[in-house]
Motif scaffolding. Structure first.
Motif, PDB file in Angstrom:
ATOM      1  N   ASN A 173       0.811  -1.216   0.000  1.00 43.42           N
ATOM      2  CA  ASN A 173       0.000   0.000   0.000  1.00 43.42           C
ATOM      3  C   ASN A 173       0.846   1.268   0.000  1.00 43.42           C
ATOM      4  O   ASN A 173       0.321   2.350   0.241  1.00 43.42           O
ATOM      5  CB  ASN A 173      -0.931   0.004   1.210  1.00 43.42           C
ATOM      6  N   VAL A 174       2.150   1.138  -0.281  1.00 45.00           N
ATOM      7  CA  VAL A 174       3.062   2.278  -0.275  1.00 45.00           C
ATOM      8  C   VAL A 174       3.461   2.608  -1.713  1.00 45.00           C
ATOM      9  O   VAL A 174       3.721   1.728  -2.518  1.00 45.00           O
ATOM     10  CB  VAL A 174       4.322   1.966   0.562  1.00 45.00           C
ATOM     11  N   SER A 175       3.497   3.900  -2.007  1.00 43.34           N
ATOM     12  CA  SER A 175       3.964   4.370  -3.308  1.00 43.34           C
ATOM     13  C   SER A 175       5.172   5.262  -3.087  1.00 43.34           C
ATOM     14  O   SER A 175       5.238   6.008  -2.111  1.00 43.34           O
ATOM     15  CB  SER A 175       2.874   5.172  -4.012  1.00 43.34           C
ATOM     16  N   LEU A 176       6.129   5.183  -4.000  1.00 44.47           N
ATOM     17  CA  LEU A 176       7.330   6.002  -3.926  1.00 44.47           C
ATOM     18  C   LEU A 176       7.276   7.111  -4.968  1.00 44.47           C
ATOM     19  O   LEU A 176       6.942   6.862  -6.123  1.00 44.47           O
ATOM     20  CB  LEU A 176       8.583   5.154  -4.172  1.00 44.47           C
ATOM     21  N   LEU A 177       7.628   8.314  -4.549  1.00 33.71           N
ATOM     22  CA  LEU A 177       7.723   9.437  -5.468  1.00 33.71           C
ATOM     23  C   LEU A 177       9.173   9.533  -5.925  1.00 33.71           C
ATOM     24  O   LEU A 177      10.075   9.774  -5.130  1.00 33.71           O
ATOM     25  CB  LEU A 177       7.301  10.739  -4.787  1.00 33.71           C
ATOM     26  N   ASN A 178       9.405   9.299  -7.204  1.00 33.90           N
ATOM     27  CA  ASN A 178      10.749   9.317  -7.773  1.00 33.90           C
ATOM     28  C   ASN A 178      11.201  10.755  -8.032  1.00 33.90           C
ATOM     29  O   ASN A 178      10.372  11.658  -8.176  1.00 33.90           O
ATOM     30  CB  ASN A 178      10.784   8.499  -9.070  1.00 33.90           C
ATOM     31  N   PRO A 179      12.526  10.981  -8.108  1.00 30.07           N
ATOM     32  CA  PRO A 179      13.033  12.333  -8.365  1.00 30.07           C
ATOM     33  C   PRO A 179      12.495  12.949  -9.655  1.00 30.07           C
ATOM     34  O   PRO A 179      12.356  14.164  -9.752  1.00 30.07           O
ATOM     35  CB  PRO A 179      14.543  12.139  -8.445  1.00 30.07           C
ATOM     36  N   ASP A 180      12.166  12.114 -10.635  1.00 28.58           N
ATOM     37  CA  ASP A 180      11.643  12.648 -11.904  1.00 28.58           C
ATOM     38  C   ASP A 180      10.136  12.938 -11.847  1.00 28.58           C
ATOM     39  O   ASP A 180       9.532  13.340 -12.837  1.00 28.58           O
ATOM     40  CB  ASP A 180      11.962  11.701 -13.057  1.00 28.58           C
ATOM     41  N   LEU A 221       4.958   0.063  -4.700  1.00 30.46           N
ATOM     42  CA  LEU A 221       5.760  -1.059  -4.228  1.00 30.46           C
ATOM     43  C   LEU A 221       5.057  -2.383  -4.468  1.00 30.46           C
ATOM     44  O   LEU A 221       5.703  -3.415  -4.543  1.00 30.46           O
ATOM     45  CB  LEU A 221       6.094  -0.897  -2.748  1.00 30.46           C
ATOM     46  N   SER A 222       3.748  -2.355  -4.599  1.00 30.85           N
ATOM     47  CA  SER A 222       3.014  -3.597  -4.842  1.00 30.85           C
ATOM     48  C   SER A 222       3.393  -4.212  -6.186  1.00 30.85           C
ATOM     49  O   SER A 222       3.217  -5.399  -6.399  1.00 30.85           O
ATOM     50  CB  SER A 222       1.511  -3.353  -4.795  1.00 30.85           C
ATOM     51  N   LYS A 223       3.926  -3.392  -7.111  1.00 33.09           N
ATOM     52  CA  LYS A 223       4.335  -3.907  -8.422  1.00 33.09           C
ATOM     53  C   LYS A 223       5.767  -4.405  -8.413  1.00 33.09           C
ATOM     54  O   LYS A 223       6.221  -5.008  -9.373  1.00 33.09           O
ATOM     55  CB  LYS A 223       4.153  -2.832  -9.467  1.00 33.09           C
ATOM     56  N   LYS A 224       6.496  -4.168  -7.329  1.00 24.53           N
ATOM     57  CA  LYS A 224       7.865  -4.653  -7.211  1.00 24.53           C
ATOM     58  C   LYS A 224       7.838  -6.106  -6.753  1.00 24.53           C
ATOM     59  O   LYS A 224       6.961  -6.534  -6.016  1.00 24.53           O
ATOM     60  CB  LYS A 224       8.661  -3.820  -6.193  1.00 24.53           C
TER      61      LYS A 224
END
Length: 70
Positions: free
Chosen positions: A50-57, A63-66
């Motif tokens: 349930n966590v999403s990462l905001l990338n520098p771009d 994370l569920s897709k990792k």
């Protein structure tokens, strides 16, 4: 994992520190600890899904897709 199993883990730990465990109790302790660790890992994996990462771009990676093996 329910509270009674966690309490049993604690009882076996205290007994192991005070007087030692029988072979059967050691096996029970190992089984309960393994079950406890599996429950913790499952809960952590569920939270990470349930966590999403905001990338520098500026893109967002879920994370569920990792592929998390551990």
């Amino acid at each position: 994992m329910n509270e009674s199993k966690i309490e049993r883990i604690n009882v076996l730990y205290r007994k192991s520190q005070n007087e030692g465990l029988t072979k059967e109790e050691k096996e029970e302790q190992k089984k309960l600890r393994t079950e406890y660790v599996a429950a913790i890992r499952g809960n952590l994996k569920s939270q990470l899904n349930n966590v999403s990462l905001l990338n520098p771009d500026g893109t967002i990676t879920d994370l569920s897709k990792k592929d998390i093996n551990e």
